[in-house]
Design a protein around this motif. Sequence first.
Motif, short mmCIF file in Angstrom:
data_model
loop_
_atom_site.label_atom_id
_atom_site.label_comp_id
_atom_site.label_asym_id
_atom_site.label_seq_id
_atom_site.Cartn_x
_atom_site.Cartn_y
_atom_site.Cartn_z
N TYR A 155 1.64 12.22 19.04
CA TYR A 155 2.47 13.38 18.68
C TYR A 155 3.95 12.98 18.69
O TYR A 155 4.81 13.75 18.32
CB TYR A 155 2.23 14.55 19.64
N SER B 209 -7.16 19.09 24.37
CA SER B 209 -6.71 19.26 22.97
C SER B 209 -6.93 17.98 22.19
O SER B 209 -7.44 17.98 21.07
CB SER B 209 -5.21 19.57 22.92
N GLU C 245 -6.46 23.68 18.12
CA GLU C 245 -6.97 25.02 18.42
C GLU C 245 -8.36 25.16 17.83
O GLU C 245 -8.64 24.71 16.74
CB GLU C 245 -6.05 26.09 17.83
N GLU D 153 0.31 21.47 20.60
CA GLU D 153 -1.15 21.48 20.40
C GLU D 153 -1.55 20.79 19.10
O GLU D 153 -2.58 21.07 18.54
CB GLU D 153 -1.67 22.93 20.39
N GLN D 154 -0.70 19.87 18.63
CA GLN D 154 -1.01 19.16 17.39
C GLN D 154 -0.86 17.65 17.61
O GLN D 154 -0.01 17.23 18.41
CB GLN D 154 -0.04 19.56 16.27
N HIS E 168 -9.55 25.78 13.93
CA HIS E 168 -8.54 25.39 12.92
C HIS E 168 -8.96 24.09 12.27
O HIS E 168 -9.51 23.24 12.91
CB HIS E 168 -7.17 25.20 13.57
N SER F 139 -4.44 20.35 14.21
CA SER F 139 -4.26 21.28 15.32
C SER F 139 -5.54 21.29 16.13
O SER F 139 -6.64 21.27 15.58
CB SER F 139 -3.98 22.68 14.79
N ILE G 84 5.13 18.38 13.72
CA ILE G 84 4.66 18.82 15.03
C ILE G 84 5.76 19.69 15.64
O ILE G 84 6.90 19.27 15.78
CB ILE G 84 4.28 17.63 15.93
#
Length: 408
Positions: free
Chosen positions: A289, A161, A405, A383-384, A408, A403, A370
């Motif tokens: 994060y 990620s 993902e 996931e951020q 995104h 993010s 987050i």
Amino acid sequence: MTAVRFQVAVVSVAVALCTAMSSAALAQKKYDSGASETEIKIGNIMPYSGPASAYAAIGRTEEAYFNMINAEGGINGRKIKFISYDDGYSPPKTVEQARKLVESDEVLLIFGSLGTSTNGAIRKYMNEKKVPQLFVASGASKWNDPKQYPWTMGWQPSYASEARIYAKYIMKEKPDAKIGVLYQNDDFGKDYLKGLKDGLGAKASMIVLADSYETSEPAVDEHIVKLKAAGADVLVSITTPKFAAQAIKKAAEINWHPMHIISNVSASVGGVIEPAGLEISQGILSASYTKDGSDPQWNADDGMKKFYSFLAQYDPKANKLDAAVVFGYAAAQTLVKVLQMCGDDLTRENVMKQSAHLKDFEPDTLLPGIKINTAPDNFAPIEQLQMMRFKGKKWELFGEIISSEMGH
């Protein structure tokens, strides 16, 4: 008439009895090993000794956090009994400690154990025994595999990620970059490299050289020389702290000034940046994060106020500058949230069920914006991340929360 009335009365009583019995059944408390009316037993395995003992602060912080919860009355009236063992960061020892926790101590679950190879060594056992291996303290992507391993869940952003976020940043800021990658030749390094390539997608050819090193090597100097010679103007350093510091030093020594990104696991000011040298570390990039306990910008932040008062009362010896302390606090807070959601159904199955239904949960020490989200088919709670740049004596966050993902 009287007979009919009598029958109706009998039926009413029967219905009333059934209703009473079913609501009593609903209110029944359910327990598996490790849980009772008064207690919840939680197991944990940490490297209190050995090469990764710097991370022991995570276990100590978690213990202090549970002490605070107990002092405040516990979870739905039950006290947490936290049993934490040392594995010296050695997988065979991890196996031994996991068996002891499950079979002798009879814990409800194992929480927050540290390390990729160590957790890998017990994953099959935990899933066969159907005991939660919850919020693993390692960023390997493999903890997010609910189909094959429904009893294992990660917590922190995965290495892949994080690498995808760097790929997005590089493509935006330096679309014609020539990327050199220095990576550790193990699961950690390979996971990252795969994430970087996935993030670059069709632009993966921007990587001019990916050079691996072994943890047994004394230094990575020759790899840095090689990456400069390959013409790279971006260096992605997928390294653990000792080698991250060496890479920063060597690049400065050979007068090489690429855009330099270091992995979050090596973003420690005290553990990496200061040993490498503050002057030569200016402008280095990473992502985070969690809030930085040493950064005065959080002094007025509500979450950090709670964190600082927790440290003052329950963990006064902890170093608030240590990212491991901030991490341990947030992970413990997430587990407490799950156990609260379990209510009086403290079965292992319900622990996993509730863990897979976290919605926009925001622990005190995570960066604003987050949030922790899970689902039955998504065992990756965070996931951020947000990009940050080293400036002066500290990291400065910039840009939006990104993010990881895809798409995104």
